[in-house]
Design an enzyme around this catalytic site. Structure first.
Site, mmCIF file in Angstrom:
data_model
loop_
_atom_site.group_PDB
_atom_site.id
_atom_site.type_symbol
_atom_site.label_atom_id
_atom_site.label_comp_id
_atom_site.label_asym_id
_atom_site.label_seq_id
_atom_site.Cartn_x
_atom_site.Cartn_y
_atom_site.Cartn_z
ATOM 1 N N THR A 150 0.568 -1.106 -0.324
ATOM 2 C CA THR A 150 0.018 0.257 0.289
ATOM 3 C C THR A 150 0.666 1.097 0.059
ATOM 4 O O THR A 150 1.551 1.257 -0.954
ATOM 5 C CB THR A 150 -0.695 0.187 1.508
ATOM 6 O OG1 THR A 150 -0.095 0.006 2.344
ATOM 7 C CG2 THR A 150 -2.013 -0.817 1.001
ATOM 8 N N THR A 187 0.823 -8.283 12.658
ATOM 9 C CA THR A 187 0.409 -6.567 12.381
ATOM 10 C C THR A 187 0.730 -7.008 11.166
ATOM 11 O O THR A 187 1.913 -7.633 10.716
ATOM 12 C CB THR A 187 1.177 -5.547 12.962
ATOM 13 O OG1 THR A 187 0.611 -4.299 12.984
ATOM 14 C CG2 THR A 187 3.429 -5.750 13.242
ATOM 15 N N GLU A 271 6.392 4.978 7.615
ATOM 16 C CA GLU A 271 5.911 5.779 6.806
ATOM 17 C C GLU A 271 6.289 7.134 6.358
ATOM 18 O O GLU A 271 6.448 7.099 8.106
ATOM 19 C CB GLU A 271 4.372 6.272 6.597
ATOM 20 C CG GLU A 271 3.674 5.336 5.856
ATOM 21 C CD GLU A 271 2.061 5.065 6.343
ATOM 22 O OE1 GLU A 271 1.184 4.656 5.140
ATOM 23 O OE2 GLU A 271 1.680 5.674 7.606
ATOM 24 N N ASN A 393 -0.698 10.357 5.527
ATOM 25 C CA ASN A 393 -1.717 9.861 6.481
ATOM 26 C C ASN A 393 -2.758 11.330 6.567
ATOM 27 O O ASN A 393 -3.675 11.180 6.683
ATOM 28 C CB ASN A 393 -1.109 9.886 8.130
ATOM 29 C CG ASN A 393 -0.624 8.799 7.773
ATOM 30 O OD1 ASN A 393 -1.369 7.372 7.395
ATOM 31 N ND2 ASN A 393 0.695 8.135 7.836
ATOM 32 N N THR A 398 -8.277 10.915 0.742
ATOM 33 C CA THR A 398 -8.435 11.685 -0.624
ATOM 34 C C THR A 398 -7.628 12.239 -1.045
ATOM 35 O O THR A 398 -7.856 12.913 -2.236
ATOM 36 C CB THR A 398 -8.399 13.191 0.555
ATOM 37 O OG1 THR A 398 -7.265 13.178 1.327
ATOM 38 C CG2 THR A 398 -9.364 12.840 1.239
#
Length: 398
Positions: A150, A187, A271, A393, A398
């Site tokens: 992702t 996880t 990230e 994030n 969006t």
């Protein structure tokens, strides 16, 4: 045992990763399949989040049998918090793949990752699955690992070969997940496959034993996903003899070392991360205290932003340890940052801070806190919290 951060062919398994159009980016790989030549021994662990995704429920139910033949994983959509339609989608998707492979639907498990609250297009999934089954090959693990990404910046694989039970055994794995990483059981999405012949019970024990020093010892942001799944499958093509205690120990070590290597790569690719930080707490009264303190330090936004800024802010680290619920006596503890002692005997060693700040400019460094209260130790891998983490994030849906 040598573990390499590379994929490997595993006898008895084939892999594929294709573009099914489930991601918004045209041409991106987003659907992967792992298929065994025959039903394989299998074990799995899952997210402890009470909001679980549909594929987690389906997979948890099917793996109870201890036998699986295939995994189908999609990215771009988590199929989480999608109610009864999501459960039906997970079942229909895996049943379709089972039909393509010619095996029972109960032997195929689904995994999904991506945005929560949405269903993926089943027609696109079916078209992609048909292509993926046609593309299955022994050396396809790299494509599979790319298809499950992702916000990961790169695929993550690891493998090793070793002798056990009178045979050469191969173990390989692929993982994804660089955000919403803070485990309790497991996880991310992670898959381990081996050609070892081993019982389901022994496989379960091996996976469980590997968790405390691998997938349960990492954090990126302190948040736990709804889709977390780790699956291990053993196909038996190595035709090794039944493991004795020594062979089983070798196998267990391989699972732990490959899992630890994969877990480390998850945090390294966190990230927006620019630092990989090992947080070690030692000298605690018990293991629970050691883990509480280590995890609180590793998850603290204030500590993690200091890591990003190469700021040896001792107060933030000690604040986190002291608020963790662990028993701490400030006049006893000793703290090192990047190998530089920065606090001892209840006071800050200000003269050491410049050297600590220099050590923090490295891409990897360690924070070590000795509570000097006992003999228990815990280690957590974490990363810094950067501007890019916020940007990624803030714009995720969006």
């Amino acid at each position: 045992m040598k573990v390499v951060l590379e994929p490997a062919a595993v006898r008895g398994f084939r892999f594929a990763g294709v573009a099914a159009g489930l991601k918004t980016k045209e041409g991106a790989l987003d659907l992967g399949i792992i298929a065994a030549d025959r039903p394989a021994a299998a074990a799995a662990v899952f997210s402890a989040n009470r909001v679980k995704a549909a594929p987690v429920y389906v997979t948890a139910d099917r793996v109870k049998s201890g036998r699986l033949q295939a995994v189908v994983a999609n990215s771009g959509c988590a199929n989480s918090f999608t109610g009864k339609p999501g459960m039906q989608l997970a079942r229909d998707s895996s049943a379709y793949v089972a039909g393509l492979l010619g095996c029972s639907p109960d032997l195929v498990v689904p995994s999904s990752t991506g945005v929560i609250g949405h269903l993926y297009d089943l027609d696109k999934f079916k078209s992609g699955a048909a292509v993926a089954v046609g593309a299955l090959r022994e050396d396809g693990l790299a494509d599979f690992s790319q298809a499950i990404m992702t916000t990961d910046t790169r695929p993550k694989t690891a493998s090793t070969s070793f002798k056990a039970g009178g045979a050469t055994i191969t173990l390989a794995g692929a993982v994804k997940g660089v955000g919403m990483i803070s485990p309790k059981m497991a996880t991310m999405l992670g898959y381990l496959v081996t050609d070892a012949a081993i019982s389901t019970a022994a496989l379960r024990r091996s996976l469980k034993a590997a968790l405390p020093t691998s997938f349960n010892a990492i954090t990126v942001d302190g948040d736990m996903s709804t889709n977390d799944t780790v699956i291990i499958m053993a196909g038996g093509a190595a035709e090794n003899r039944v493991f004795g205690a020594r062979d089983q120990s070798v196998f267990d070590s391989a699972v732990e070392e490959v899992s630890a290597a994969l877990a480390r790569e998850l945090v390294r690719d966190g990230e927006g991360a620019t630092k990989l930080v090992t947080v070690e707490v030692r000298g605690a009264r018990n293991h629970a205290d050691a883990e509480r303190a280590a995890r609180q330090i590793a998850n603290s936004p204030l500590v993690k932003t200091a890591f990003f800024g190469c700021d040896p802010n001792v107060g933030r680290i000690l604040m986190a340890a002291g608020s963790s619920g662990a028993y701490v006596e400030s006049d006893k503890l000793v703290l090192w940052i990047g190998g530089v002692k920065v606090a001892a005997s209840g006071r800050l060693l200000t003269e050491a801070l410049p050297a600590a700040g220099t050590a923090m400019k490295e891409h990897e460094f360690a924070v070590r806190l000795d509570l000097r209260l006992g003999k228990s130790t815990a280690t957590i891998l974490t990363c810094d919290l950067s501007y890019d983490y916020v940007r990624i994030n803030a714009e995720y849906t969006t």
